[in-house]
Design an enzyme around this catalytic site. Structure first.
Site, mmCIF file in Angstrom:
data_model
loop_
_atom_site.group_PDB
_atom_site.id
_atom_site.type_symbol
_atom_site.label_atom_id
_atom_site.label_comp_id
_atom_site.label_asym_id
_atom_site.label_seq_id
_atom_site.Cartn_x
_atom_site.Cartn_y
_atom_site.Cartn_z
ATOM 1 N N ASP A 156 -7.048 -1.705 4.224
ATOM 2 C CA ASP A 156 -6.120 -2.760 3.816
ATOM 3 C C ASP A 156 -6.498 -4.113 4.420
ATOM 4 O OD1 ASP A 156 -4.506 -1.080 2.300
ATOM 5 O OD2 ASP A 156 -3.364 -0.450 4.063
ATOM 6 N N ASP A 167 0.867 -1.166 0.000
ATOM 7 C CA ASP A 167 0.000 0.000 0.000
ATOM 8 C C ASP A 167 0.915 1.231 0.000
ATOM 9 O OD1 ASP A 167 -2.396 1.561 0.332
ATOM 10 O OD2 ASP A 167 -1.794 1.820 2.423
ATOM 11 N N ASP A 226 -1.247 -0.736 6.115
ATOM 12 C CA ASP A 226 -1.449 -0.242 7.470
ATOM 13 C C ASP A 226 -2.824 0.350 7.699
ATOM 14 O OD1 ASP A 226 -1.272 2.245 6.129
ATOM 15 O OD2 ASP A 226 -0.601 3.192 7.986
#
Length: 719
Positions: free
Chosen positions: A594, A389, A590
């Site tokens: 996600d 991410d 995080d």
């Protein structure tokens, strides 16, 4: 006379002198005057692993004394020392051997018999059953031979087989105890006590009873039991248990401290900032315990094979005895069958995976990396693709001023006016502007009558002039024009997905501040390290494509490995497509969004600052600012898997060869037991090599931060 000369033995309380034995028991450093006190203390006070190793050593000592006497007389028998005129002493020698062998078999064989009985009641045959059957056959055959006056007895075989297996078990237990001592500080969070200050009194309380707001006294050398803020005192702390960083960190009033760190050199009064069982130390404790309880795929495979293997060996042992009884004497055929049972004992198979896995999980935990499931550790070793991410994972997750474009006005004047306005706002971009001004040592301009214009910016007055910071729409609303050059710079920055804030005063816009989330200092080196390990890296983000491309270029991810503007479900689908093309895939993230893709990846990895949901969905959790440890975590996972495979290959390969040699009569039972114990020792030593793996690369963030700030400041001044 030194202070050491006055120290007392932890067991008998006698002075220990200059040559003390030192050992860590239950996570506490102890000193002993002699080895006997050391063993006695472990038996009385040690946890499971230490207690087991100490008792095995005691049994080994007593059994060894008896077995050595048996071997001495047996050697005289084998050399025909009692022949001729001394032949009448032979029955008495056999009786003496029987008297020595009986307590030796009880002392050394008792644990094997108990284990075989318990597993037999559950309908399972284990390695202990093979040992009990083999030793029992040799012992009872020799007992009947003694009663009947037969010249052949094998008490030496029965006792030495037990001696060698007990020695192997002791080395195994000593290895586990060593691993347990290394893990003890990590697993002590739930059993710690805290010195709670109430009024003028101090009271010892279990740490699980300490709530938020409670004052806790921590003396030098003690481990800090709670997360909190220092209210009184100054000291240095060692946070190596949780972060792996060995450097000492200065702490004073107002500093935050974390549970599990050690207070080094000054008394501290700490106010707890949360419930004790919610600290990171407690989370590590629970995660490590849960991971050690679970069995990895390799362990389950080995267990299943052993479950089938033991009955087959029983059949082979009986078959070998029956076959050789037709060609040799019964006692020789019995020894061949006994050798088959002994040499095929799958002790090494049972140790192959658990010891390596436990050492690997403990090694990672000591650096703040949590592994929730041993299966994730084995899967991580086979990962071929890692998807990241963007925000909060490869970047800091916080906006920063990255450029100041002006029409000639100094950057310091622009920042001083902007900071004067933004200090009245709680917006994230406002904090970034205030931080940029503070980094330059600027005093914000005094501004009053400040008013936030929702969705467009903020305005106020200074020395009778209007001061404003916000979007181009706010500038137009105030009737302030943007110069063509300034407007072009702003459009270019916005096209690159920067947040642009125009700043002006006295009816004119003077500059455009560009703010953006910047890559973490270690992001690029992490990506490059992963590539060197043969791992493909991709970026899956919900951010705009322009921002994704810019960050990817900064950290070294290729354009073809970027997918932007993804919803959580689309991230999961994208990872599935790439897994199909490249093999097993991990996801690092995080954020709250996600969690679905972390749960759907072969291995979900959350960074330490992750939201609670992301952390719960991940199989591996890295420590705060721990992105740099990811390549090292993969190295450890690969080393653990390689060790497990090596152990299993050795154990099974050895068994197949040794069984063949035993069945053709090449191996005697005592030699078979020695080789079997040696196999277990090889597995233990091979697993302990994991403790010598290199440490993770130290963080360069702290070293590079001043240089980065200096460079950023120079760039802004130049702008």
């Amino acid at each position: 006379m030194t202070a050491q000369d006055h120290a007392l033995c932890s067991h008998c309380l006698l002075p220990i002198g200059r040559r003390a034995m030192r050992l860590t028991v239950n996570g506490e450093a102890c000193a002993f005057c002699c080895y006997g006190c050391c063993i006695a203390y472990q038996v009385k006070h040690g946890k499971t692993e230490e207690w087991e190793a100490a008792w095995l050593l005691i049994r080994l000592g007593v059994g060894g004394f008896l077995s050595m006497n048996i071997m001495l007389f047996s050697l005289l028998l084998y050399s025909d020392a009692f022949s001729g005129a001394d032949a009448e002493m032979l029955p008495w020698i056999h009786l003496l051997l029987w008297l020595f062998a009986t307590p030796a078999v009880i002392i050394l064989g008792g644990p094997f018999l108990r284990e075989a009985w318990l597993h037999g009641m559950e309908g399972r045959l284990t390695s202990s059953a093979l040992i009990v059957l083999g030793v029992g056959a040799a012992y009872f055959y020799s007992a009947f031979a003694t009663i009947e006056g037969s010249p052949q007895v094998y008490f030496d075989t029965a006792t030495m087989v037990l001696m060698l297996f007990t020695a192997g078990y002791y080395l195994d237990a000593a290895g586990r105890a060593r691993a347990a001592r290394d893990l003890q500080p990590l697993l002590a969070a739930e059993s710690e006590w805290a010195t709670v200050v109430i009024g003028d009194g101090e009271y010892r309380r279990p740490v699980r009873e300490v709530d938020a707001g409670v004052l806790v006294r921590v003396r030098p050398g003690e481990r800090i039991p709670v997360d909190g803020v220092i209210m009184e005192g100054e000291s240095h702390t060692d946070e190596a248990l949780l972060t792996g960083e060995s450097r000492q960190i200065a702490k004073g009033v107002g500093s935050h401290v974390i549970a599990g760190s050690i207070n080094l050199d000054g008394p501290l009064l700490i106010q707890s900032r949360g419930v004790a069982n919610a600290t990171r130390w407690a989370q590590i404790c629970r995660s490590v315990r849960d991971a050690l309880i679970r069995r990895s795929p390799s362990q389950r495979l080995a267990d299943n094979i052993v479950g089938v293997f033991v009955p087959i060996i029983l059949v082979l042992g009986i078959g070998a005895s029956v076959y050789w009884a037709q060609h040799l004497s019964f006692d020789r055929a019995l020894l061949i069958g006994l050798a088959v049972l002994v040499v095929a004992c799958p002790c090494a198979v049972g140790l192959a995976a658990p010891m390596a896995t436990s050492l690997g999980i403990g090694r990672l935990a000591r650096h703040g990396c949590l592994v929730r499931d041993p299966a994730a550790l084995e899967a991580l070793a086979r990962i071929r693709l890692i998807a990241f991410d963007k925000t909060g994972t490869l970047t800091s997750g916080q906006a920063r001023v990255v450029a100041i474009d002006s029409d000639g006005t100094s950057a310091d004047a622009v920042l001083a006016h902007a900071a004067g306005l933004e200090r009245h706002s709680e917006h994230g971009l406002a904090r970034a502007i205030a931080a940029a001004a503070a980094a330059r040592g600027l005093e914000p301009v005094a501004i009053h009558d400040v008013r936030v214009v929702p969705g467009r910016g903020i305005r106020g007055k200074s020395d009778g002039r209007i001061v404003a910071a916000g979007s181009a729409a706010l500038m137009r609303e105030l009737g302030w024009s943007l110069t063509p050059n300034l407007a072009e710079h702003g459009r270019q920055r916005e096209a690159s997905s920067h947040s642009v804030i125009y700043v002006g005063w006295g009816e004119q816009a003077y500059a455009a501040l560009s703010l953006d989330d910047t890559p973490l200092p270690e992001a690029r080196s992490t990506v490059e390290a992963l590539r060197r390990r043969g791992v493909r890296v991709t970026l899956l983000t919900g951010d705009l494509p322009a921002a994704a491309v810019r960050i990817a270029a900064a950290v070294g991810i290729e354009t073809g490995d970027i997918e932007a503007g993804l919803t959580p479900e689309a991230k999961r689908a994208a990872l599935g497509r790439r897994r199909h093309d490249h093999g097993m895939a991990a996801m690092v993230g995080d954020g709250l969004n996600d969690a679905p893709v972390l749960a759907g990846a072969d291995v979900g990895i959350a960074v330490g600052s992750a939201t609670d949901l992301a952390r719960e969905a991940a199989a591996v959790v890295l420590p705060p600012e721990g992105l740099r440890t990811l390549p090292w975590v993969i190295d450890v996972a690969r080393a653990v898997r390689a060790t497990i495979l090596t152990n299993l290959a050795w154990a099974f390969g050895y068994n197949l060869i040794a069984i063949g040699l035993a069945m053709v009569g090449v191996l005697q039972p005592v030699l078979a037991a020695a080789v079997m114990a040696g196999s277990s020792i090889v597995v233990v030593l091979n697993s302990l090599r994991l403790e010598r793996l290199p440490e993770p690369v130290p963080s360069a963030a702290a070293e590079s931060a001043p240089a980065s700030r200096s460079t950023a400041t120079s760039n802004q001044k130049a702008a």
